[in-house]
Design an enzyme around this catalytic site. Structure first.
Site, mmCIF file in Angstrom:
data_model
loop_
_atom_site.group_PDB
_atom_site.id
_atom_site.type_symbol
_atom_site.label_atom_id
_atom_site.label_comp_id
_atom_site.label_asym_id
_atom_site.label_seq_id
_atom_site.Cartn_x
_atom_site.Cartn_y
_atom_site.Cartn_z
ATOM 1 N N GLY A 167 -23.885 -49.968 -47.943
ATOM 2 C CA GLY A 167 -24.728 -49.926 -46.755
ATOM 3 C C GLY A 167 -24.000 -50.147 -45.443
ATOM 4 N N GLY A 168 -22.664 -50.056 -45.439
ATOM 5 C CA GLY A 168 -21.940 -50.038 -44.172
ATOM 6 C C GLY A 168 -21.440 -51.373 -43.673
ATOM 7 C CD GLU A 203 -14.613 -44.660 -50.350
ATOM 8 O OE1 GLU A 203 -15.164 -43.906 -49.519
ATOM 9 O OE2 GLU A 203 -15.241 -45.253 -51.244
ATOM 10 C CE LYS A 240 -30.328 -43.486 -47.180
ATOM 11 N NZ LYS A 240 -30.598 -43.750 -48.603
ATOM 12 C CD GLU A 278 -26.338 -44.265 -50.934
ATOM 13 O OE1 GLU A 278 -27.343 -44.882 -50.582
ATOM 14 O OE2 GLU A 278 -25.195 -44.474 -50.448
ATOM 15 C CG ASN A 293 -28.744 -46.785 -53.315
ATOM 16 O OD1 ASN A 293 -27.952 -47.640 -52.933
ATOM 17 N ND2 ASN A 293 -28.924 -45.667 -52.654
ATOM 18 N NE ARG A 295 -32.820 -49.527 -52.769
ATOM 19 C CZ ARG A 295 -31.621 -49.387 -52.237
ATOM 20 N NH1 ARG A 295 -30.621 -50.080 -52.718
ATOM 21 N NH2 ARG A 295 -31.426 -48.548 -51.246
ATOM 22 C CB VAL A 298 -37.251 -46.566 -48.303
ATOM 23 C CG1 VAL A 298 -38.276 -46.276 -47.212
ATOM 24 C CG2 VAL A 298 -36.830 -48.023 -48.271
ATOM 25 N NE ARG A 341 -36.415 -44.924 -44.462
ATOM 26 C CZ ARG A 341 -35.512 -45.622 -45.137
ATOM 27 N NH1 ARG A 341 -35.196 -46.845 -44.730
ATOM 28 N NH2 ARG A 341 -34.920 -45.133 -46.197
HETATM 29 C C1 MV4 Z 1 -17.896 -42.918 -45.712
HETATM 30 C C2 MV4 Z 1 -17.910 -42.019 -44.620
HETATM 31 C C3 MV4 Z 1 -16.860 -41.150 -44.509
HETATM 32 N N1 MV4 Z 1 -15.840 -41.174 -45.406
HETATM 33 N N2 MV4 Z 1 -16.872 -42.893 -46.584
HETATM 34 C C4 MV4 Z 1 -21.586 -45.590 -44.411
HETATM 35 C C5 MV4 Z 1 -22.418 -46.512 -45.231
HETATM 36 C C6 MV4 Z 1 -21.838 -46.530 -46.584
HETATM 37 N N3 MV4 Z 1 -22.864 -46.323 -47.573
HETATM 38 C C7 MV4 Z 1 -20.834 -45.450 -46.595
HETATM 39 N N4 MV4 Z 1 -20.760 -44.892 -45.297
HETATM 40 C C8 MV4 Z 1 -19.871 -43.907 -45.022
HETATM 41 N N5 MV4 Z 1 -18.845 -43.808 -45.910
HETATM 42 C C9 MV4 Z 1 -15.877 -42.049 -46.413
HETATM 43 N N6 MV4 Z 1 -14.856 -42.056 -47.282
HETATM 44 C C10 MV4 Z 1 -18.977 -42.088 -43.724
HETATM 45 C C11 MV4 Z 1 -19.947 -43.042 -43.917
HETATM 46 C C12 MV4 Z 1 -21.005 -43.072 -42.955
HETATM 47 C C13 MV4 Z 1 -22.293 -42.781 -43.307
HETATM 48 C C14 MV4 Z 1 -22.650 -42.457 -44.607
HETATM 49 C C15 MV4 Z 1 -23.925 -42.165 -44.955
HETATM 50 C C16 MV4 Z 1 -24.903 -42.171 -43.971
HETATM 51 C C17 MV4 Z 1 -24.599 -42.496 -42.674
HETATM 52 C C18 MV4 Z 1 -23.298 -42.803 -42.323
HETATM 53 C C19 MV4 Z 1 -22.993 -43.113 -41.008
HETATM 54 C C20 MV4 Z 1 -21.716 -43.401 -40.675
HETATM 55 C C21 MV4 Z 1 -20.708 -43.396 -41.638
#
Ligand code: MV4
Length: 508
Positions: A167-168, A203, A240, A278, A293, A295, A298, A341
């Site tokens: 989730g960042g 990564e 989201k 995901e 995920n 679970r 949403v 949402r």
């Molecule tokens: C990344 C990416 C680009 N490259 N991984 C953000 C939350 C987490 N679940 C993973 N995320 C990301 N991983 C790599 N190798 C870009 C994101 C990302 C992102 C991913 C999904 C939805 C929104 C996002 C917003 C910014 C960055």
């Protein structure tokens, strides 16, 4: 041996508690709600067959208190516990505590939650299962010195991620070697603070990917089915805001490949029930595993609408030891679904969370419209829980029809008392880039300014003016009538709402 389930404890609140209670009732099961002092008047409490109070509003003393929830399930003679999403839904110790109390956990085995919660272990398991993963390290890194050659091998930019994360949180973008040390320390300390574990790994950073996820269902007869994808690229700070199904970027051939990867992923961890894989989908068309995920999510309704499947009822069936009712051979998406949402946040003030009493609520309806809400007029929105008021979901024969329908439904919605994200959603529906499906995870960062300039649209302020006028008229009607004006003609007075509508028509 199949467990006999007659009564389910719904260990959650708001719209998802109500959603699960409805599924229980359709499945012929009784549902027991739990509620904090702040949620005494919430609709999920009255929808349930029984409700158990948990105590003070803070989540740590209510919806996150494992001992209280187990005690509630036992006192109400439940046989099973549904965790919903958020709160305890992805905590392996909760799944274990439920099982230790001889209750059925309506979710995957605790071991699957634990494996997928450890992001580098998940990457190793996915690699073994033949699921494509983002290039990166397969173990956490001891320090920035160890990260240096790995980052050079992957090539900059790279992303540092928390091994216990998701989730960042605890994530740092590193564009060049000179930023690596500071990035490492920042990611590690943020991870330690957020998850109690400071391990980070690396990564390769993918530029402008889409966030595409595959819904899966698995039963105890060894069947795993994929229910296509959801497009979830419209996010703000990893929350989201809009999801749709299917994605304009996914062809039937790509859907098949991503679905095969998702079912392999679920099979590799002995998954049971509903889960989501995901993926990041690069502009090149390559997809790679991001996380799972473990679970109900949403955004599950958009999948339900295009596949004609009730995901929560399938979860209940799997927990009762019954086979899934969906069959992979017949699964085809039909039409298009979009979810907005509706949150208690002010989009014109940097999405500042809003609190207060919802004094009036008019809910959209009609053909192809679904409202998964958790509050009603009179309820108070507090800062104790997440700001989701409701999910507005529409279905249409095509994406264009769904989009028009969402516009119509958003205009029907009237919320008085607190600001909401409603106007933001209308702006997105009106945005040419969104209309073309030209979106990726950076869409909101790039389009935010363009979308949120100026005042909320008039089609939303007009209903607000009408409601305010109606409420004023009600108050006036309750007051004693004014004395008749001397020598006036017939006592004709246009009603307040008519005046408001006229003013609006004149653009005043
Ligand atoms: C990344 C990416 C680009 N490259 N991984 C953000 C939350 C987490 N679940 C993973 N995320 C990301 N991983 C790599 N190798 C870009 C994101 C990302 C992102 C991913 C999904 C939805 C929104 C996002 C917003 C910014 C960055």
């Amino acid at each position: 041996m199949s467990p006999t389930i007659k009564r389910v404890l719904v260990a959650n609140r708001g719209e998802i508690a109500l959603r699960i209670i409805r599924a229980c009732h359709e499945e012929g099961l009784e549902a027991v709600a739990v509620y904090s002092d702040a949620d005494r008047l919430s609709p999920h409490v009255r929808a349930a067959d029984l409700a158990v109070p948990l105590g003070p509003p803070p989540a740590a003393q209510s919806y996150l208190d494992i001992a209280k929830l187990i005690a509630a399930a036992q006192s109400a003679a439940c046989q099973a516990v549904h965790p919903g999403y958020g709160f305890l839904s992805e905590r392996a110790p909760f799944a274990e505590a439920v099982a230790a109390a001889s209750l059925e956990f309506i979710g995957p085995p605790a071991a699957a939650i634990r494996t997928m919660g450890d992001k580098t272990e998940a990457r190793r398991r996915m690699q073994q299962a033949g699921v494509p993963i983002v290039p990166g390290t397969m173990r956490p890194l001891a320090d920035h010195a160890q990260a240096r050659p790995e980052a050079a091998r992957l090539g900059y930019p790279v992303l540092l991620k928390a091994a216990a994360g998701g989730g960042g949180k605890g994530m740092r973008l590193v564009r060049e070697e000179a930023e690596l040390e500071a990035g490492f320390e920042a990611a590690a300390s943020e991870a330690l603070k957020a998850f109690g574990a400071g391990e980070v790994y690396l990564e390769k950073y993918l530029e402008r990917p889409r966030h595409i996820e595959i819904q899966i269902l698995a039963d105890s007869f060894g069947r795993v089915v994929a229910l296509g994808e959801r497009e979830c690229s419209i996010q703000r700070r990893h929350q989201k805001l809009i999801e749709e199904a299917p994605s304009v970027a996914v062809t039937p051939a790509l859907r098949r490949r991503m679905s095969d990867a998702a079912t392999a992923a679920a099979g590799a961890v002995g998954y049971l029930g509903a889960g989501t894989i995901e993926f990041l989908l690069a502009p090149s068309g390559e997809f790679s595993f991001l996380e799972m995920n473990t679970r109900l999510q949403v955004e599950h309704p958009v999948t339900e609408l295009v596949y004609g499947v009730d995901i929560v009822r399938e979860q209940l069936r799997v927990a009762m030891g019954q086979p899934l009712r969906v069959h992979a051979g017949t699964l085809q998406p039909r039409g298009h679904a979009i979810e907005c949402r509706i949150t208690a946040e002010d989009p014109f003030n940097d999405f500042l969370p809003a609190t207060g009493v919802v004094s009036y609520l008019r809910v959209p309806g009609g053909p192809g419209v679904r409202w998964d809400g958790g509050i009603e007029a009179g309820n108070e929105v507090t800062l104790h829980y997440d700001p989701l008021i409701a999910k507005l979901i529409v279905w249409g024969e095509t994406r264009g029809v769904a989009l028009e329908r969402m516009r119509r439904a958003l205009r029907e919605l009237t919320i008085v008392g607190i600001p909401s994200s409603q106007a933001f959603h209308l702006r997105v529906m009106d945005d040419p880039e969104f209309q073309r499906g030209d979106i990726d995870v950076t869409y909101l960062e790039r389009a935010g300014e363009r979308l949120l300039v100026g005042e909320p649209p008039a089609e939303l302020t007009r209903p607000l003016a009408v409601v305010a006028a109606l409420l004023a008229e009600e108050r006036r009607a309750a007051a004693p009538p004014p004395p008749p004006a001397p020598s006036a003609g017939p006592p004709v007075r246009p009603s307040a709402w008519l005046l408001a509508a006229r003013r609006d028509a004149l653009g005043q």
